[in-house]
Design a protein around this motif. Structure first.
Motif, PDB file in Angstrom:
ATOM      1  N   LEU A   1     -31.016 -51.110  21.459  1.00 13.51           N
ATOM      2  CA  LEU A   1     -32.061 -51.174  20.436  1.00 13.51           C
ATOM      3  C   LEU A   1     -32.080 -52.586  19.865  1.00 13.51           C
ATOM      4  CD1 LEU A   1     -32.225 -48.214  17.916  1.00 13.51           C
ATOM      5  CD2 LEU A   1     -33.970 -49.031  19.467  1.00 13.51           C
ATOM      6  N   PRO A   2     -33.258 -53.182  19.740  1.00 12.77           N
ATOM      7  CA  PRO A   2     -33.310 -54.544  19.216  1.00 12.77           C
ATOM      8  C   PRO A   2     -32.988 -54.605  17.722  1.00 12.77           C
ATOM      9  CG  PRO A   2     -35.526 -53.709  19.689  1.00 12.77           C
ATOM     10  CD  PRO A   2     -34.563 -52.649  20.132  1.00 12.77           C
ATOM     11  N   ASP A   3     -32.598 -55.766  17.260  1.00 12.76           N
ATOM     12  CA  ASP A   3     -32.344 -55.974  15.825  1.00 12.76           C
ATOM     13  C   ASP A   3     -33.642 -55.731  15.051  1.00 12.76           C
ATOM     14  OD1 ASP A   3     -29.961 -56.817  16.815  1.00 12.76           O
ATOM     15  OD2 ASP A   3     -30.089 -58.879  16.056  1.00 12.76           O
ATOM     16  N   ASN A   4     -33.498 -55.276  13.818  1.00 17.75           N
ATOM     17  CA  ASN A   4     -34.641 -55.132  12.890  1.00 17.75           C
ATOM     18  C   ASN A   4     -35.771 -54.283  13.453  1.00 17.75           C
ATOM     19  OD1 ASN A   4     -33.438 -56.921  10.994  1.00 17.75           O
ATOM     20  ND2 ASN A   4     -34.052 -58.613  12.347  1.00 17.75           N
ATOM     21  N   TRP A   5     -35.463 -53.238  14.173  1.00 16.64           N
ATOM     22  CA  TRP A   5     -36.534 -52.440  14.779  1.00 16.64           C
ATOM     23  C   TRP A   5     -37.000 -51.285  13.886  1.00 16.64           C
ATOM     24  CZ3 TRP A   5     -37.146 -47.321  16.336  1.00 16.64           C
ATOM     25  CH2 TRP A   5     -38.332 -47.077  17.044  1.00 16.64           C
ATOM     26  N   ALA A   6     -36.047 -50.502  13.373  1.00 17.62           N
ATOM     27  CA  ALA A   6     -36.430 -49.252  12.688  1.00 17.62           C
ATOM     28  C   ALA A   6     -36.834 -49.498  11.238  1.00 17.62           C
ATOM     29  CB  ALA A   6     -35.266 -48.267  12.736  1.00 17.62           C
ATOM     30  N   THR A   7     -37.867 -48.781  10.807  1.00 20.05           N
ATOM     31  CA  THR A   7     -38.223 -48.832   9.383  1.00 20.05           C
ATOM     32  C   THR A   7     -37.737 -47.566   8.679  1.00 20.05           C
ATOM     33  OG1 THR A   7     -40.345 -47.727   9.748  1.00 20.05           O
ATOM     34  CG2 THR A   7     -40.330 -50.143   9.879  1.00 20.05           C
ATOM     35  N   LEU A   8     -37.460 -46.526   9.470  1.00 19.63           N
ATOM     36  CA  LEU A   8     -37.049 -45.246   8.895  1.00 19.63           C
ATOM     37  C   LEU A   8     -36.022 -44.576   9.818  1.00 19.63           C
ATOM     38  CD1 LEU A   8     -37.538 -42.863   6.860  1.00 19.63           C
ATOM     39  CD2 LEU A   8     -39.303 -42.047   8.433  1.00 19.63           C
ATOM     40  N   VAL A   9     -34.929 -44.125   9.223  1.00 22.18           N
ATOM     41  CA  VAL A   9     -33.935 -43.343   9.974  1.00 22.18           C
ATOM     42  C   VAL A   9     -33.956 -41.930   9.403  1.00 22.18           C
ATOM     43  CG1 VAL A   9     -31.468 -43.053  10.471  1.00 22.18           C
ATOM     44  CG2 VAL A   9     -32.460 -45.352  10.384  1.00 22.18           C
ATOM     45  N   VAL A  10     -34.193 -40.945  10.246  1.00 21.79           N
ATOM     46  CA  VAL A  10     -34.074 -39.539   9.803  1.00 21.79           C
ATOM     47  C   VAL A  10     -33.109 -38.879  10.765  1.00 21.79           C
ATOM     48  CG1 VAL A  10     -35.241 -37.389   9.238  1.00 21.79           C
ATOM     49  CG2 VAL A  10     -36.489 -39.551   9.055  1.00 21.79           C
ATOM     50  N   THR A  11     -32.006 -38.407  10.226  1.00 23.27           N
ATOM     51  CA  THR A  11     -30.955 -37.933  11.118  1.00 23.27           C
ATOM     52  C   THR A  11     -30.051 -36.913  10.433  1.00 23.27           C
ATOM     53  OG1 THR A  11     -29.358 -38.728  12.769  1.00 23.27           O
ATOM     54  CG2 THR A  11     -29.176 -39.675  10.558  1.00 23.27           C
ATOM     55  N   SER A  12     -29.268 -36.256  11.241  1.00 23.82           N
ATOM     56  CA  SER A  12     -28.213 -35.407  10.702  1.00 23.82           C
ATOM     57  C   SER A  12     -26.971 -35.650  11.544  1.00 23.82           C
ATOM     58  CB  SER A  12     -28.631 -33.935  10.780  1.00 23.82           C
ATOM     59  OG  SER A  12     -27.588 -33.140  10.296  1.00 23.82           O
ATOM     60  N   PRO A  13     -26.012 -36.382  10.989  1.00 23.96           N
ATOM     61  CA  PRO A  13     -24.791 -36.625  11.772  1.00 23.96           C
ATOM     62  C   PRO A  13     -23.947 -35.355  11.788  1.00 23.96           C
ATOM     63  CG  PRO A  13     -24.552 -37.513   9.560  1.00 23.96           C
ATOM     64  CD  PRO A  13     -25.948 -36.952   9.637  1.00 23.96           C
ATOM     65  N   PRO A  14     -22.977 -35.279  12.700  1.00 19.83           N
ATOM     66  CA  PRO A  14     -22.007 -34.183  12.566  1.00 19.83           C
ATOM     67  C   PRO A  14     -21.416 -34.226  11.161  1.00 19.83           C
ATOM     68  CG  PRO A  14     -21.674 -35.396  14.616  1.00 19.83           C
ATOM     69  CD  PRO A  14     -22.673 -36.176  13.823  1.00 19.83           C
ATOM     70  N   TYR A  15     -21.071 -33.081  10.610  1.00 22.53           N
ATOM     71  CA  TYR A  15     -20.368 -33.041   9.326  1.00 22.53           C
ATOM     72  C   TYR A  15     -18.868 -33.053   9.640  1.00 22.53           C
ATOM     73  CZ  TYR A  15     -24.753 -30.899   7.481  1.00 22.53           C
ATOM     74  OH  TYR A  15     -26.044 -30.604   7.128  1.00 22.53           O
ATOM     75  N   PRO A  16     -18.046 -33.530   8.694  1.00 23.15           N
ATOM     76  CA  PRO A  16     -16.596 -33.476   8.952  1.00 23.15           C
ATOM     77  C   PRO A  16     -16.071 -32.066   8.675  1.00 23.15           C
ATOM     78  CG  PRO A  16     -17.016 -34.523   6.850  1.00 23.15           C
ATOM     79  CD  PRO A  16     -18.358 -34.203   7.424  1.00 23.15           C
ATOM     80  N   ASN A  17     -16.551 -31.096   9.444  1.00 20.48           N
ATOM     81  CA  ASN A  17     -16.225 -29.700   9.136  1.00 20.48           C
ATOM     82  C   ASN A  17     -15.676 -28.934  10.327  1.00 20.48           C
ATOM     83  OD1 ASN A  17     -18.420 -29.396  10.723  1.00 20.48           O
ATOM     84  ND2 ASN A  17     -19.684 -28.304   9.238  1.00 20.48           N
ATOM     85  N   ASN A  18     -15.224 -29.665  11.324  1.00 20.79           N
ATOM     86  CA  ASN A  18     -14.534 -29.048  12.455  1.00 20.79           C
ATOM     87  C   ASN A  18     -15.466 -28.352  13.440  1.00 20.79           C
ATOM     88  OD1 ASN A  18     -11.941 -29.175  13.361  1.00 20.79           O
ATOM     89  ND2 ASN A  18     -11.525 -27.012  12.931  1.00 20.79           N
ATOM     90  N   TYR A  19     -16.769 -28.537  13.305  1.00 18.63           N
ATOM     91  CA  TYR A  19     -17.695 -27.981  14.299  1.00 18.63           C
ATOM     92  C   TYR A  19     -17.556 -28.828  15.566  1.00 18.63           C
ATOM     93  CZ  TYR A  19     -22.023 -26.210  16.352  1.00 18.63           C
ATOM     94  OH  TYR A  19     -22.939 -25.624  17.188  1.00 18.63           O
ATOM     95  N   ASP A  20     -17.339 -28.151  16.675  1.00 18.84           N
ATOM     96  CA  ASP A  20     -17.050 -28.875  17.919  1.00 18.84           C
ATOM     97  C   ASP A  20     -18.302 -28.867  18.813  1.00 18.84           C
ATOM     98  OD1 ASP A  20     -16.071 -29.928  20.240  1.00 18.84           O
ATOM     99  OD2 ASP A  20     -14.433 -28.490  20.470  1.00 18.84           O
TER     100      ASP A  20
END
Ligand SMILES: C[S@@+](CC[C@H](N)C(=O)[O-])C[C@H]1O[C@@H](n2cnc3c(N)ncnc32)[C@H](O)[C@@H]1O
Length: 431
Positions: A242-261
């Motif tokens: 991905l090039p530098d300075n590309w995204a204007t908006l990030v919408v995401t859901s990272p894994p939670y630190p809750n042991n879900y594998d």
């Protein structure tokens, strides 16, 4: 662009999901929506909500990034409201699922003909099921597995590099849980002792999902008319390609630190396709690519707590996280399972700090990031996930953060391992 909620993938007008609390973190709404419904991903979030977030952006053009793309919800939402979107997914199996959906085909006749061909060919195939791993043998009665095996061989026989073939593969993937009579509804787990009522036969389920896919393809604008959306196989901690300075908006859901594998979450599918033989293969095939959010990922033999805590990435939260990790290291010795939550928490924030550094590189200044996230309390020790992630974001160069709670969790005490109240919501980061 006008702020309309009547969109391409979701034809009926609906009130903004962002206004309806608690919906952003569940996949439930997507199950009735074109494309999204091709593959049930219970760790996914709401597509209509993502659309509203995109439409509410004032600065144009919007370029959306989802560094934890999962089943592709954010990128399909970007496509739906006709903005550019790039999703990064590190899980090799989920990457293929998301890619098959996002980069699907416009040649609907070719897909429909392939479906017919696969079914016809499958009926004539001599089946052989003894080689399937134990999990698969336990999940399917012999006749069901024989039909699935015929379909799999038939799909593999016509393998080619094309959007149509990727969809055929996804059609087979999409029926695997539907046709099992055992409990597979809880996505991460397969419960061979729990029986479902009258699952559909594989051939019937395959035709039926193929019909749904065909119907959805007819209802969509050609995917080639919006080639600005794609899914990359990669690592959110690097955001390579991905090039530098590309995204204007990030919408995401990272894994939670809750042991879900997340590796275990696709064990059924990957075992069926021969990509893993059992649980022991998941580390090499999947987990090693992901951020470290479960104890299975961080055995004591491989991680030194002190080394991780000394990393420069953890500097902004070092005092607090050291305290929590040492507390967890002490408590685990009093527990039968001796889970390595102390290492998981340290590694999780180390990895997420790297994600923020990568996002700072690929995001414009200013830009907005929205993380759907929840806190956690392994062994009852509270981990202020949102606050620490916010501080790591600011340390990597973003201006500020704010947490918007959408729902409480762990408030019904029955059968819980601990009584620490938890919540889930959206972490907004600007700058
Ligand atoms: C909560 S799920 C995202 C679900 C997604 N919002 C959806 O609707 O389908 C988190 C995803 O992050 C992925 N993931 C974990 N570590 C990653 C990494 N280092 N880089 C990219 N993706 C990763 C997991 O495989 C999983 O698919």
């Amino acid at each position: 662009m006008s702020k309309t909620y009547q969109t391409l993938l979701f034809p009926e007008t609906r009130p903004p999901a962002a206004l309806r609390d608690s919906t952003s973190s569940t996949f439930q709404e997507n199950l009735s929506l074109p494309v999204h419904r091709w593959f049930r991903f219970s760790a996914g979030f709401s597509a209509p909500w993502v659309e509203t977030v995109i439409l509410e952006q004032d600065d144009r053009p919007v370029q959306v990034l989802d560094p934890f793309a999962g089943s592709g919800t954010t990128i399909l939402a970007a496509e739906s409201v006709e903005v550019a979107g790039v999703g990064i997914e590190a899980h090799p199996f989920l990457f293929r699922v998301a890619k098959a959906k996002v980069e699907r085909t416009d040649d609907i006749d070719k897909y429909a003909n392939l479906v017919k061909h696969v079914i016809q060919r499958a009926t004539a195939i001599r089946t052989q099921t003894d080689h399937y791993p134990d999990l698969i043998q336990r999940c399917y009665p012999r006749d069901v597995l024989e039909d699935l095996d015929r379909l799999r061989r038939s799909v593999e026989e016509c393998r080619e590099e094309s959007g149509e073939w990727n969809l055929i593969w996804l059609t087979l993937v999409g029926i695997l849980r539907i046709v099992s009579p055992v409990g597979t509804a809880q996505w991460q787990y397969v419960l061979p002792k729990k029986q479902k009522k009258l699952p559909r036969s594989p051939f019937h389920a395959f035709s039926s999902l193929a019909q749904t896919i065909t119907k959805d393809l007819h209802s969509l604008k050609p995917v080639s008319s919006n080639s600005q959306c794609r899914i990359l196989q990669g690592d959110a901690r690097v955001c390579e390609n991905l090039p530098d300075n590309w995204a204007t908006l990030v919408v995401t859901s990272p894994p939670y630190p809750n042991n879900y594998d997340y590796a275990d979450a696709t064990r059924l599918e990957m075992s069926f396709f021969g990509e893993v033989r059992g649980w022991g293969d998941l580390q090499e095939a999947v987990r090693k690519h992901l951020v470290r959010s479960c104890a299975q990922h961080v055995p004591e033999s491989r991680v030194s707590l002190d080394e991780v805590l000394e990393s420069e990435f953890l500097e902004p939260i070092r005092t607090e996280i050291s305290h929590v990790c040492h507390e967890l290291a002490r408590i685990r010795l009093t527990k039968g399972g001796r889970k390595t939550y102390h290492l998981m928490v340290a590694c999780y924030f180390h990895d997420l700090a790297q994600v923020w550094a990568a996002l700072r590189r690929v995001c414009k200044s200013p830009s907005t990031a929205c993380f759907v996230i929840g806190d956690s309390a392994p062994y009852g020790v509270y981990v202020p996930v949102m606050e620490w992630l916010g501080r790591l974001a600011v340390a990597s160069g973003f201006r500020d953060y704010r947490f918007e709670k959408t729902r409480d969790r762990n408030v019904k005490w029955k059968n819980r391992k601990h009584r620490v109240p938890l919540c889930e919501g959206r972490l907004w980061v600007h700058g």
